[in-house]
Design a protein around this motif. Structure first.
Motif, PDB file in Angstrom:
ATOM      1  N   THR A  21      -4.244  -1.977   4.191  1.00  0.00           N
ATOM      2  CA  THR A  21      -3.386  -1.611   4.052  1.00  0.00           C
ATOM      3  C   THR A  21      -3.906  -0.282   3.330  1.00  0.00           C
ATOM      4  OG1 THR A  21      -1.035  -1.688   2.776  1.00  0.00           O
ATOM      5  CG2 THR A  21      -2.804  -3.120   1.812  1.00  0.00           C
ATOM      6  N   GLN A  22      -3.200   1.319   3.560  1.00  0.00           N
ATOM      7  CA  GLN A  22      -4.039   2.328   3.177  1.00  0.00           C
ATOM      8  C   GLN A  22      -3.134   1.986   1.548  1.00  0.00           C
ATOM      9  OE1 GLN A  22      -6.392   4.390   4.742  1.00  0.00           O
ATOM     10  NE2 GLN A  22      -5.702   5.172   2.987  1.00  0.00           N
ATOM     11  N   VAL A  23      -4.222   2.710   0.495  1.00  0.00           N
ATOM     12  CA  VAL A  23      -4.294   3.374  -0.350  1.00  0.00           C
ATOM     13  C   VAL A  23      -4.684   4.330  -1.015  1.00  0.00           C
ATOM     14  CG1 VAL A  23      -4.933   2.608  -3.624  1.00  0.00           C
ATOM     15  CG2 VAL A  23      -3.930   1.288  -1.335  1.00  0.00           C
ATOM     16  N   THR A  24      -3.614   5.536  -0.890  1.00  0.00           N
ATOM     17  CA  THR A  24      -3.936   6.941  -1.076  1.00  0.00           C
ATOM     18  C   THR A  24      -3.778   7.270  -2.925  1.00  0.00           C
ATOM     19  OG1 THR A  24      -4.102   6.697   1.380  1.00  0.00           O
ATOM     20  CG2 THR A  24      -4.374   9.036  -0.478  1.00  0.00           C
ATOM     21  N   VAL A  25      -4.893   7.763  -3.768  1.00  0.00           N
ATOM     22  CA  VAL A  25      -4.755   8.143  -4.752  1.00  0.00           C
ATOM     23  C   VAL A  25      -4.964   9.765  -4.802  1.00  0.00           C
ATOM     24  CG1 VAL A  25      -5.213   8.624  -7.415  1.00  0.00           C
ATOM     25  CG2 VAL A  25      -5.514   5.797  -5.818  1.00  0.00           C
ATOM     26  N   TYR A  60     -14.859  -9.988 -10.452  1.00  0.00           N
ATOM     27  CA  TYR A  60     -14.113  -8.533 -10.053  1.00  0.00           C
ATOM     28  C   TYR A  60     -15.993  -7.766 -10.118  1.00  0.00           C
ATOM     29  CZ  TYR A  60      -9.537  -9.280 -11.935  1.00  0.00           C
ATOM     30  OH  TYR A  60      -8.805 -10.074 -12.384  1.00  0.00           O
ATOM     31  N   ALA A  61     -15.633  -6.839  -9.502  1.00  0.00           N
ATOM     32  CA  ALA A  61     -16.715  -5.487  -8.980  1.00  0.00           C
ATOM     33  C   ALA A  61     -16.577  -5.309 -10.106  1.00  0.00           C
ATOM     34  CB  ALA A  61     -16.378  -4.725  -7.651  1.00  0.00           C
ATOM     35  N   ASP A  62     -17.719  -4.149 -10.647  1.00  0.00           N
ATOM     36  CA  ASP A  62     -17.604  -3.802 -12.292  1.00  0.00           C
ATOM     37  C   ASP A  62     -16.760  -2.074 -11.572  1.00  0.00           C
ATOM     38  OD1 ASP A  62     -21.497  -3.623 -12.457  1.00  0.00           O
ATOM     39  OD2 ASP A  62     -18.925  -5.171 -13.035  1.00  0.00           O
ATOM     40  N   SER A  63     -16.983  -1.579 -10.568  1.00  0.00           N
ATOM     41  CA  SER A  63     -16.480  -0.567  -9.878  1.00  0.00           C
ATOM     42  C   SER A  63     -14.537  -0.884 -11.147  1.00  0.00           C
ATOM     43  CB  SER A  63     -15.873   0.043  -9.083  1.00  0.00           C
ATOM     44  OG  SER A  63     -15.528  -0.765  -7.969  1.00  0.00           O
ATOM     45  N   VAL A  64     -13.754  -1.819 -10.755  1.00  0.00           N
ATOM     46  CA  VAL A  64     -12.228  -1.775 -11.108  1.00  0.00           C
ATOM     47  C   VAL A  64     -12.074  -3.084 -11.992  1.00  0.00           C
ATOM     48  CG1 VAL A  64     -12.408  -2.302  -8.537  1.00  0.00           C
ATOM     49  CG2 VAL A  64     -11.895  -3.998  -9.745  1.00  0.00           C
ATOM     50  N   LYS A  65     -13.114  -3.428 -12.495  1.00  0.00           N
ATOM     51  CA  LYS A  65     -13.228  -4.376 -13.484  1.00  0.00           C
ATOM     52  C   LYS A  65     -12.497  -3.951 -15.123  1.00  0.00           C
ATOM     53  CE  LYS A  65     -16.582  -6.755 -14.453  1.00  0.00           C
ATOM     54  NZ  LYS A  65     -18.189  -7.690 -14.701  1.00  0.00           N
ATOM     55  N   GLY A  66     -10.974  -4.277 -15.780  1.00  0.00           N
ATOM     56  CA  GLY A  66     -10.777  -3.591 -16.685  1.00  0.00           C
ATOM     57  C   GLY A  66      -9.212  -3.037 -16.456  1.00  0.00           C
ATOM     58  N   ARG A  67      -9.382  -2.365 -14.509  1.00  0.00           N
ATOM     59  CA  ARG A  67      -8.377  -1.665 -14.422  1.00  0.00           C
ATOM     60  C   ARG A  67      -7.154  -2.448 -13.223  1.00  0.00           C
ATOM     61  NH1 ARG A  67      -9.488   2.514 -11.038  1.00  0.00           N
ATOM     62  NH2 ARG A  67     -10.900   1.637 -10.583  1.00  0.00           N
ATOM     63  N   PHE A  68      -8.080  -3.511 -12.492  1.00  0.00           N
ATOM     64  CA  PHE A  68      -7.394  -4.732 -11.238  1.00  0.00           C
ATOM     65  C   PHE A  68      -7.375  -5.799 -12.041  1.00  0.00           C
ATOM     66  CE2 PHE A  68      -9.108  -1.278  -7.356  1.00  0.00           C
ATOM     67  CZ  PHE A  68      -7.751   0.060  -8.003  1.00  0.00           C
ATOM     68  N   THR A  69      -5.963  -6.010 -11.639  1.00  0.00           N
ATOM     69  CA  THR A  69      -5.607  -7.724 -11.668  1.00  0.00           C
ATOM     70  C   THR A  69      -5.806  -9.049 -10.549  1.00  0.00           C
ATOM     71  OG1 THR A  69      -5.313  -6.909 -13.901  1.00  0.00           O
ATOM     72  CG2 THR A  69      -4.710  -9.794 -13.284  1.00  0.00           C
ATOM     73  N   GLY A  73       1.013  -1.188  -0.435  1.00  0.00           N
ATOM     74  CA  GLY A  73      -0.220   0.243   0.187  1.00  0.00           C
ATOM     75  C   GLY A  73       0.970   1.168   0.098  1.00  0.00           C
ATOM     76  N   GLY A  74       0.420   2.304  -0.624  1.00  0.00           N
ATOM     77  CA  GLY A  74       0.822   3.698   0.375  1.00  0.00           C
ATOM     78  C   GLY A  74       0.178   4.666  -0.999  1.00  0.00           C
ATOM     79  N   SER A  75       0.715   6.271  -1.389  1.00  0.00           N
ATOM     80  CA  SER A  75       0.192   6.651  -2.133  1.00  0.00           C
ATOM     81  C   SER A  75       0.565   7.090  -3.656  1.00  0.00           C
ATOM     82  CB  SER A  75       0.598   8.562  -1.422  1.00  0.00           C
ATOM     83  OG  SER A  75       0.093   8.242  -0.168  1.00  0.00           O
ATOM     84  N   VAL A  76       0.064   7.249  -3.921  1.00  0.00           N
ATOM     85  CA  VAL A  76       0.259   6.966  -6.131  1.00  0.00           C
ATOM     86  C   VAL A  76      -0.966   8.455  -6.273  1.00  0.00           C
ATOM     87  CG1 VAL A  76      -1.712   5.848  -6.163  1.00  0.00           C
ATOM     88  CG2 VAL A  76       0.284   5.258  -7.780  1.00  0.00           C
ATOM     89  N   GLN A  77      -0.792   8.344  -7.658  1.00  0.00           N
ATOM     90  CA  GLN A  77      -1.175   9.760  -8.119  1.00  0.00           C
ATOM     91  C   GLN A  77      -2.162   9.356  -9.735  1.00  0.00           C
ATOM     92  OE1 GLN A  77       1.367  12.276 -10.104  1.00  0.00           O
ATOM     93  NE2 GLN A  77       1.507  13.730  -8.673  1.00  0.00           N
ATOM     94  N   SER A  78      -3.215  10.021  -9.497  1.00  0.00           N
ATOM     95  CA  SER A  78      -4.301   9.439 -10.503  1.00  0.00           C
ATOM     96  C   SER A  78      -3.721   8.819 -12.040  1.00  0.00           C
ATOM     97  CB  SER A  78      -5.397  10.482 -10.367  1.00  0.00           C
ATOM     98  OG  SER A  78      -6.044   9.836 -11.311  1.00  0.00           O
ATOM     99  N   GLY A  79      -4.116   7.263 -12.373  1.00  0.00           N
ATOM    100  CA  GLY A  79      -3.610   6.852 -13.761  1.00  0.00           C
ATOM    101  C   GLY A  79      -2.625   6.515 -13.385  1.00  0.00           C
ATOM    102  N   GLY A  80      -2.217   6.174 -12.420  1.00  0.00           N
ATOM    103  CA  GLY A  80      -0.954   5.493 -11.895  1.00  0.00           C
ATOM    104  C   GLY A  80      -1.299   3.919 -11.508  1.00  0.00           C
ATOM    105  N   SER A  81      -0.211   3.031 -10.842  1.00  0.00           N
ATOM    106  CA  SER A  81      -0.451   1.442 -10.814  1.00  0.00           C
ATOM    107  C   SER A  81       0.219   1.594  -9.352  1.00  0.00           C
ATOM    108  CB  SER A  81       0.798   0.924 -12.122  1.00  0.00           C
ATOM    109  OG  SER A  81      -0.446   1.056 -13.289  1.00  0.00           O
ATOM    110  N   LYS A 122      -7.497   5.703  -9.479  1.00  0.00           N
ATOM    111  CA  LYS A 122      -8.515   6.846  -9.388  1.00  0.00           C
ATOM    112  C   LYS A 122      -8.351   7.826  -8.274  1.00  0.00           C
ATOM    113  CE  LYS A 122     -11.098   4.922 -13.263  1.00  0.00           C
ATOM    114  NZ  LYS A 122     -12.761   4.638 -13.652  1.00  0.00           N
ATOM    115  N   PRO A 123      -8.931   8.679  -8.101  1.00  0.00           N
ATOM    116  CA  PRO A 123      -9.304   9.480  -6.354  1.00  0.00           C
ATOM    117  C   PRO A 123     -10.292   8.177  -5.706  1.00  0.00           C
ATOM    118  CG  PRO A 123      -8.846  11.088  -8.326  1.00  0.00           C
ATOM    119  CD  PRO A 123      -8.792   9.658  -9.037  1.00  0.00           C
ATOM    120  N   GLU A 124     -11.118   7.667  -6.511  1.00  0.00           N
ATOM    121  CA  GLU A 124     -12.134   7.174  -5.607  1.00  0.00           C
ATOM    122  C   GLU A 124     -11.613   5.528  -5.261  1.00  0.00           C
ATOM    123  OE1 GLU A 124     -12.547   8.426  -9.143  1.00  0.00           O
ATOM    124  OE2 GLU A 124     -14.223   7.656  -9.760  1.00  0.00           O
ATOM    125  N   ASP A 125     -10.438   5.198  -5.836  1.00  0.00           N
ATOM    126  CA  ASP A 125     -10.404   4.294  -5.094  1.00  0.00           C
ATOM    127  C   ASP A 125      -9.237   3.898  -4.095  1.00  0.00           C
ATOM    128  OD1 ASP A 125      -8.823   3.112  -8.853  1.00  0.00           O
ATOM    129  OD2 ASP A 125     -10.487   2.363  -7.128  1.00  0.00           O
TER     130      ASP A 125
END
Length: 123
Positions: free
Chosen positions: A117-121, A57-66, A9-17, A84-87
Motif C-alpha cells: 500500500t502506497q504511503v506518500t508524505v 523497530y528499525a532505528d529510522s522509525v523508532k519512537g514514531r511508529f508503533t 495507505g494514502g497521502s499525509v502531510q509531514s508531521g501527520g499520522s 516525514k517525507p522520507e517515509d
C-alpha cells in the motif's frame, strides 16, 4: 496458504499520522512485520512483532511508529506518527509461522506477503 490484505495507505502531510492495517486470512501466524520500499531502494523491515508481543523497530522509525496486533482478528497494525517525507514508500505486510528471537527482520524469514500500500508524505 495465508493471504494478507493491507489497508490504510494514502497521502499525509509531514508531521501527520496514518494507520496501516494488515488482515490475515487465518490464525496460523506467529510473527508479522511491516516492510517498506521506496523507489530505487531495497525493501527494508521497519517493525516486527512475534506471537508473544515482542517488538522490534528499525532505528529510522523508532519512537514514531508503533506495531501492534489483534490476535483474535488476525490483524496487525502500524501506527505512523510524526511522519516525514522520507517515509514515502510502498508499505508491505509480511507474516510467517516461524518464531524468531529477536523478531525476524529479514525478507527471507517471511513467506507470506501483502500486495503493498502506497504511503506518500508531503512536506
Amino acid at each position: 496458504q495465508v493471504q494478507l490484505l493491507e489497508s490504510g495507505g494514502g497521502s499525509v502531510q509531514s508531521g501527520g499520522s496514518l494507520t496501516l492495517s494488515c488482515s490475515a486470512s487465518n490464525n496460523l501466524i506467529y510473527s508479522m512485520a511491516w516492510f517498506r520500499q521506496a523507489p530505487g531502494t531495497e525493501r527494508e523491515a521497519i517493525a516486527a512483532i512475534d506471537s508473544s508481543g515482542t517488538l522490534r523497530y528499525a532505528d529510522s522509525v523508532k519512537g514514531r511508529f508503533t506495531i501492534s496486533r489483534d490476535n483474535a482478528k488476525n490483524t496487525a497494525f502500524l501506527q505512523m506518527n510524526s511522519v516525514k517525507p522520507e517515509d514515502t514508500a510502498v508499505y508491505y505486510c509480511a507474516a510467517t509461522r516461524g518464531s524468531f528471537r529477536p523478531p525476524a527482520f529479514l525478507r527471507v524469514q517471511y513467506n507470506h506477503w501483502g500486495q503493498g500500500t502506497q504511503v506518500t508524505v508531503s512536506s
